[in-house]
Motif scaffolding. Structure first.
Motif, mmCIF file in Angstrom:
data_model
loop_
_atom_site.group_PDB
_atom_site.id
_atom_site.type_symbol
_atom_site.label_atom_id
_atom_site.label_comp_id
_atom_site.label_asym_id
_atom_site.label_seq_id
_atom_site.Cartn_x
_atom_site.Cartn_y
_atom_site.Cartn_z
ATOM 1 N N ASN A 2 32.920 5.015 61.801
ATOM 2 C CA ASN A 2 32.489 5.562 60.521
ATOM 3 C C ASN A 2 31.858 4.466 59.680
ATOM 4 O O ASN A 2 32.542 3.613 59.132
ATOM 5 C CB ASN A 2 33.679 6.164 59.772
ATOM 6 C CG ASN A 2 34.288 7.313 60.540
ATOM 7 O OD1 ASN A 2 33.578 8.057 61.200
ATOM 8 N ND2 ASN A 2 35.592 7.453 60.486
ATOM 9 N N ARG A 94 28.082 12.053 59.691
ATOM 10 C CA ARG A 94 29.412 12.594 59.455
ATOM 11 C C ARG A 94 29.622 12.672 57.948
ATOM 12 O O ARG A 94 29.191 11.793 57.203
ATOM 13 C CB ARG A 94 30.504 11.717 60.079
ATOM 14 C CG ARG A 94 31.873 12.385 60.045
ATOM 15 C CD ARG A 94 32.965 11.508 60.606
ATOM 16 N NE ARG A 94 34.196 12.272 60.773
ATOM 17 C CZ ARG A 94 35.379 11.737 61.061
ATOM 18 N NH1 ARG A 94 35.488 10.421 61.219
ATOM 19 N NH2 ARG A 94 36.445 12.498 61.182
ATOM 20 N N SER A 96 30.978 12.247 54.350
ATOM 21 C CA SER A 96 31.668 11.122 53.704
ATOM 22 C C SER A 96 32.713 11.693 52.741
ATOM 23 O O SER A 96 32.523 11.724 51.533
ATOM 24 C CB SER A 96 30.665 10.235 52.960
ATOM 25 O OG SER A 96 29.909 11.000 52.029
ATOM 26 N N PHE A 97 33.814 12.147 53.309
ATOM 27 C CA PHE A 97 34.854 12.833 52.544
ATOM 28 C C PHE A 97 35.422 11.954 51.419
ATOM 29 O O PHE A 97 35.537 10.733 51.556
ATOM 30 C CB PHE A 97 36.021 13.221 53.463
ATOM 31 C CG PHE A 97 35.647 14.117 54.607
ATOM 32 C CD1 PHE A 97 35.452 15.475 54.408
ATOM 33 C CD2 PHE A 97 35.507 13.612 55.884
ATOM 34 C CE1 PHE A 97 35.125 16.318 55.463
ATOM 35 C CE2 PHE A 97 35.182 14.441 56.955
ATOM 36 C CZ PHE A 97 34.982 15.788 56.743
ATOM 37 N N ASP A 101 41.683 12.502 53.875
ATOM 38 C CA ASP A 101 41.575 11.263 54.651
ATOM 39 C C ASP A 101 42.444 11.345 55.904
ATOM 40 O O ASP A 101 43.098 12.352 56.159
ATOM 41 C CB ASP A 101 41.961 10.054 53.790
ATOM 42 C CG ASP A 101 43.342 10.199 53.161
ATOM 43 O OD1 ASP A 101 44.155 11.017 53.662
ATOM 44 O OD2 ASP A 101 43.615 9.503 52.176
ATOM 45 N N ARG A 105 40.634 14.392 58.130
ATOM 46 C CA ARG A 105 39.190 14.290 58.360
ATOM 47 C C ARG A 105 38.847 14.649 59.804
ATOM 48 O O ARG A 105 37.868 15.340 60.058
ATOM 49 C CB ARG A 105 38.712 12.874 58.039
ATOM 50 C CG ARG A 105 38.869 12.491 56.588
ATOM 51 C CD ARG A 105 38.260 11.135 56.300
ATOM 52 N NE ARG A 105 38.391 10.800 54.884
ATOM 53 C CZ ARG A 105 37.807 9.762 54.309
ATOM 54 N NH1 ARG A 105 37.067 8.936 55.033
ATOM 55 N NH2 ARG A 105 37.970 9.520 53.024
ATOM 56 N N ASP A 106 39.649 14.170 60.737
ATOM 57 C CA ASP A 106 39.387 14.453 62.144
ATOM 58 C C ASP A 106 39.606 15.922 62.477
ATOM 59 O O ASP A 106 39.002 16.453 63.407
ATOM 60 C CB ASP A 106 40.284 13.577 63.036
ATOM 61 C CG ASP A 106 40.001 12.099 62.860
ATOM 62 O OD1 ASP A 106 38.809 11.728 62.786
ATOM 63 O OD2 ASP A 106 40.959 11.308 62.796
ATOM 64 N N TYR A 108 39.028 18.384 60.298
ATOM 65 C CA TYR A 108 38.168 19.221 59.451
ATOM 66 C C TYR A 108 37.342 20.148 60.333
ATOM 67 O O TYR A 108 36.528 19.702 61.141
ATOM 68 C CB TYR A 108 37.256 18.325 58.621
ATOM 69 C CG TYR A 108 36.250 19.076 57.767
ATOM 70 C CD1 TYR A 108 36.635 19.692 56.581
ATOM 71 C CD2 TYR A 108 34.914 19.145 58.136
ATOM 72 C CE1 TYR A 108 35.722 20.364 55.789
ATOM 73 C CE2 TYR A 108 33.984 19.817 57.353
ATOM 74 C CZ TYR A 108 34.392 20.421 56.192
ATOM 75 O OH TYR A 108 33.472 21.085 55.426
ATOM 76 N N GLY A 132 33.572 17.021 61.050
ATOM 77 C CA GLY A 132 32.530 16.827 60.050
ATOM 78 C C GLY A 132 31.252 16.207 60.561
ATOM 79 O O GLY A 132 30.480 15.650 59.785
ATOM 80 N N THR A 155 32.096 14.960 48.542
ATOM 81 C CA THR A 155 31.631 13.838 49.350
ATOM 82 C C THR A 155 31.189 12.686 48.452
ATOM 83 O O THR A 155 30.951 12.871 47.260
ATOM 84 C CB THR A 155 30.450 14.259 50.249
ATOM 85 O OG1 THR A 155 29.444 14.895 49.434
ATOM 86 C CG2 THR A 155 30.904 15.231 51.335
#
Length: 270
Positions: A2, A94, A96-97, A101, A105-106, A108, A132, A155
């Motif tokens: 990331n 990807r 940018s949340f 976290d 995030r994985d 999502y 994402g 984001t």
């Protein structure tokens, strides 16, 4: 991996436009931001004359809305730096949340929509993979109308993450030699990023130390030649560090055992 980069493009549509409610068949998840919704924006007479759109915009601030023209240009530039076919890695954006976290995030997985491109006379939903990940489609009309890329989750301002996915066999395997090749291909991309593209500095200076595989089952694993590999577990994801000794030892096969979402290059921790 990331990598966050920033661009200094000027926003083309007001920040107050976001939160899209869409027909059910389009993937993505609505997530409330910190600003309070104020209801749907009134349609102009020109917009009202259009065919009913699958994308309905409500007033809700998201500082992460982006210029389509700028970020499609960045996407095209980084894709042009990739080696020719056949290759092992593929560029992807990807989200940018900011409000979720870690494992969230994985995991999502948009149930309605996640990313949309909105212009003056059109809107188009962009497919988003679990975690994402997405690519912007080539839309000349979006350039002409100074369209905005909008997100159905909060984001980061003027930011997107960048990742490079690894191509696997249909059996979910990767030769160790291709693991080496994937890292070399990423270094080729880095070597072509101009020093004066300050917004891409994080891409140019990133350091890769392995791969990251995200699964959908807790008992999934990574194996090398049939033996369980030593990995760092992060939620449903496993990080396999690159081992120069293993690479030099001769042919070996990495297997991803279990329902798999994606495998990306992993950037080295500070």
């Amino acid at each position: 991996m990331n990598i966050v980069f920033h661009t200094t493009v000027r926003r083309q549509l007001p920040a107050a436009l976001i939160s899209l409610a869409i027909v059910a068949s389009i993937p993505a998840t609505a997530q409330d931001g910190q600003d309070e919704p104020t209801g749907a924006t009134p349609a102009t007479s020109e917009a009202a004359a259009r065919t009913e759109s699958p994308v309905k915009i409500n007033a809700k601030k998201n500082a992460g809305d982006l210029s389509y023209k700028s970020f499609f240009g960045i996407q095209s530039l980084l894709q042009s730096f990739q080696p020719p076919e056949p290759r092992v890695i593929d560029f992807t954006y990807r989200l940018s949340f900011t409000e979720i976290d870690g494992a969230a995030r994985d995991e999502y997985d948009p149930q309605t929509w996640g990313v949309a491109i909105v212009g003056d006379t059109f809107d188009q939903v962009v497919p988003v993979d679990r975690g994402g990940y997405f690519l912007l489609p080539n839309l000349p009309q979006a350039v002409q109308e100074s369209a905005t890329v909008m997100f159905n989750t909060q984001t980061r301002w003027r930011s997107l993450n960048v990742a490079f996915k690894l191509r696997l066999s249909p059996e979910q395997t990767l030769e160790y030699a291709d693991f080496v090749r994937a890292i070399d291909e990423f270094k080729m991309v880095q070597g072509q990023v101009p020093w004066y593209r300050f917004g891409l500095r994080a891409v140019r200076t990133a350091s890769v130390d392995g791969l990251r595989a995200c699964f959908r089952a807790a008992d999934a694993r990574i194996e090398i030649d049939g033996m369980a590999a030593t990995t760092r577990v992060e939620g449903m994801c496993h990080v396999l560090k690159f081992d120069p000794a293993k690479a030099a030892a001769g042919p070996a096969t990495i297997a991803f055992v279990g329902p798999l979402d994606n495998v990306t290059l992993n950037d080295r921790e500070p």
